[in-house]
Design a protein around this motif. Sequence first.
Motif, PDB file in Angstrom:
ATOM      1  N   VAL A 124      -1.902   3.047 -40.443  1.00 36.46           N
ATOM      2  CA  VAL A 124      -2.512   3.407 -39.169  1.00 36.46           C
ATOM      3  C   VAL A 124      -3.512   2.317 -38.800  1.00 36.46           C
ATOM      4  CG1 VAL A 124      -2.207   5.895 -39.400  1.00 36.46           C
ATOM      5  CG2 VAL A 124      -4.265   4.830 -40.334  1.00 36.46           C
ATOM      6  N   ARG A 125      -3.640   2.090 -37.501  1.00 28.76           N
ATOM      7  CA  ARG A 125      -4.570   1.081 -36.990  1.00 28.76           C
ATOM      8  C   ARG A 125      -5.445   1.749 -35.937  1.00 28.76           C
ATOM      9  NH1 ARG A 125      -1.121  -3.153 -34.885  1.00 28.76           N
ATOM     10  NH2 ARG A 125      -0.949  -3.937 -37.013  1.00 28.76           N
ATOM     11  N   PHE A 126      -6.744   1.493 -35.998  1.00 27.22           N
ATOM     12  CA  PHE A 126      -7.666   2.121 -35.054  1.00 27.22           C
ATOM     13  C   PHE A 126      -8.887   1.235 -34.868  1.00 27.22           C
ATOM     14  CE2 PHE A 126      -8.537   3.650 -39.329  1.00 27.22           C
ATOM     15  CZ  PHE A 126      -9.920   3.561 -39.453  1.00 27.22           C
ATOM     16  N   VAL A 127      -9.675   1.564 -33.856  1.00 29.76           N
ATOM     17  CA  VAL A 127     -10.938   0.874 -33.603  1.00 29.76           C
ATOM     18  C   VAL A 127     -12.059   1.886 -33.775  1.00 29.76           C
ATOM     19  CG1 VAL A 127     -12.280  -0.483 -31.956  1.00 29.76           C
ATOM     20  CG2 VAL A 127      -9.782  -0.630 -31.939  1.00 29.76           C
ATOM     21  N   THR A 128     -13.145   1.470 -34.382  1.00 27.91           N
ATOM     22  CA  THR A 128     -14.289   2.360 -34.561  1.00 27.91           C
ATOM     23  C   THR A 128     -15.589   1.567 -34.488  1.00 27.91           C
ATOM     24  OG1 THR A 128     -15.312   4.028 -36.001  1.00 27.91           O
ATOM     25  CG2 THR A 128     -14.252   2.156 -37.087  1.00 27.91           C
ATOM     26  N   ASP A 129     -16.638   2.257 -34.052  1.00 27.94           N
ATOM     27  CA  ASP A 129     -17.973   1.660 -34.062  1.00 27.94           C
ATOM     28  C   ASP A 129     -18.807   2.205 -35.213  1.00 27.94           C
ATOM     29  OD1 ASP A 129     -18.164   4.234 -33.092  1.00 27.94           O
ATOM     30  OD2 ASP A 129     -19.529   3.747 -31.442  1.00 27.94           O
ATOM     31  N   ALA A 130     -18.178   2.963 -36.097  1.00 24.71           N
ATOM     32  CA  ALA A 130     -18.902   3.629 -37.184  1.00 24.71           C
ATOM     33  C   ALA A 130     -19.329   2.637 -38.263  1.00 24.71           C
ATOM     34  CB  ALA A 130     -18.027   4.709 -37.802  1.00 24.71           C
ATOM     35  N   PRO A 220      -7.664   4.391 -30.351  1.00 24.75           N
ATOM     36  CA  PRO A 220      -6.492   3.635 -30.795  1.00 24.75           C
ATOM     37  C   PRO A 220      -6.628   2.149 -30.503  1.00 24.75           C
ATOM     38  CG  PRO A 220      -5.990   4.845 -28.795  1.00 24.75           C
ATOM     39  CD  PRO A 220      -7.344   5.313 -29.250  1.00 24.75           C
ATOM     40  N   ALA A 221      -6.194   1.336 -31.437  1.00 21.83           N
ATOM     41  CA  ALA A 221      -6.179  -0.104 -31.213  1.00 21.83           C
ATOM     42  C   ALA A 221      -5.197  -0.428 -30.099  1.00 21.83           C
ATOM     43  CB  ALA A 221      -5.780  -0.827 -32.496  1.00 21.83           C
ATOM     44  N   ALA A 222      -5.530  -1.405 -29.288  1.00 22.58           N
ATOM     45  CA  ALA A 222      -4.642  -1.805 -28.202  1.00 22.58           C
ATOM     46  C   ALA A 222      -3.328  -2.317 -28.769  1.00 22.58           C
ATOM     47  CB  ALA A 222      -5.305  -2.885 -27.356  1.00 22.58           C
ATOM     48  N   ALA A 223      -2.259  -2.077 -28.041  1.00 23.63           N
ATOM     49  CA  ALA A 223      -0.955  -2.587 -28.460  1.00 23.63           C
ATOM     50  C   ALA A 223      -1.003  -4.111 -28.520  1.00 23.63           C
ATOM     51  CB  ALA A 223       0.123  -2.125 -27.491  1.00 23.63           C
TER      52      ALA A 223
END
Length: 442
Positions: A124-130, A220-223
């Motif tokens: 899985v791929r994602f974006v986070t500011d955590a 979600p990370a951009a395509a």
Amino acid sequence: MGSVADDGTGDTLRAAFGKVNAGLSAIDALPTDPQTRARRLLARAVSGVPASVMTSAPTITQGALGAASTVNGATTTTPSILPNSPRLRSVGGFQSQDGGGNWSARSVTYTATPTYGAHAGFGVRFVTDAPRFDYATFAPSYGSNGGFVEIRVNGQKASGSDPFYAANAGSETGHGRFRYTAVDFGSSAVRTVELYFGGLSGGLPQLRGLNVPALYSVWPAAAQDMPRALIVGDSYVAGSGMTNARGGWAFQFGDLAGFGEMIGGGIGGTGYVANGTAGYLNFAERDAFGDYDRDGQVDCVVIAGGINDGAAQTAGTLSAAVTAFIQTIRARQPKALIAVVGPWTAPGSVVNQARFDLIKAGFVAAADPFSIYLDPSATNAQSVAWQSGTGRIGATNGTGNSDLYISSDTLHPSPAGHDYLARRVTDEYTRQLRALTGLAYG
């Protein structure tokens, strides 16, 4: 188009390639759409690089079996973000949910009953500011081996070694086989994170979900505007001989060739015709279960097999099987480049020149206009086989590079062998793409 001399830096190729894209040089060998696709693949292959390790890595800590999240207190079975959440983007192909709510790799079909985690990674791929997050995994109750999780942050590996998860860990009831792993960056920043799960036979970890602290977000990370590839093969493709999630040659090739996603499908002991000692489905038989189009259309399909097809060679059925399988792939993936890689050979399973020739003959007979053949044998363009010798790790004899590149089991590549094979495949793949696009040289 005339040949282009390489200055050793790749600048000459890039300049020539730019002219092609600018329309200053015509390419007449392929129809318009294949031209465009081939140029795109070549551009990515020219710029592809191996994933590096972060210089300032996060702290990665495995929790105790069954312990709650240290991020938000969630139990291992109730993380706040599930793998099928729209906040996560899948990587590595179709993912399956088992009866317990755990998510695993696409079901590369072993037998008539699809098996979870069959030698195919997923992620899985994602974006986070955590500033930190943790993810829950489930160690399968089947198999005697374990699996690994590679963590990438902004495209770099978070560690030089992957967290390991043992199969059959803990009790068979309750939360005994679940655990959290925490990833702590030390400060908040927007980061793209990828978790990639890979494993050994029967031990691929399953993902239950992840958590971030309150007030922080996941989206979600951009395509990526990067090609996708599907690879079909045997235990070499599965990464046998490696001890990390994406260390096998197939996934290293994916990085080097610039693929944004490499969908793995390697099953040990199989081939174009071979079913292996366990009676697994061969390459062609997996088609009935949707293995070659369930993940949608891809840019490239890599077929790598033949080391297990000695019986088909003897029976005289190998070439026809190669031809038929290429035709099957073309029917399932009408726009993809098909790259057929000839087999590796090893002291414990020698592939003679006759078998190389039969596989190549099957490729030629398919007469597919958007395909390339990568020849590891002594009849390749360099007239030097990629692999030679009768030695292995632990029993070297100076007869060839098998001393370095074949593991102690006499059959599979060593870690250095996977590195070497990935580079040889990438270089030959790039050379063949140059020929397709009129930039043949070297």
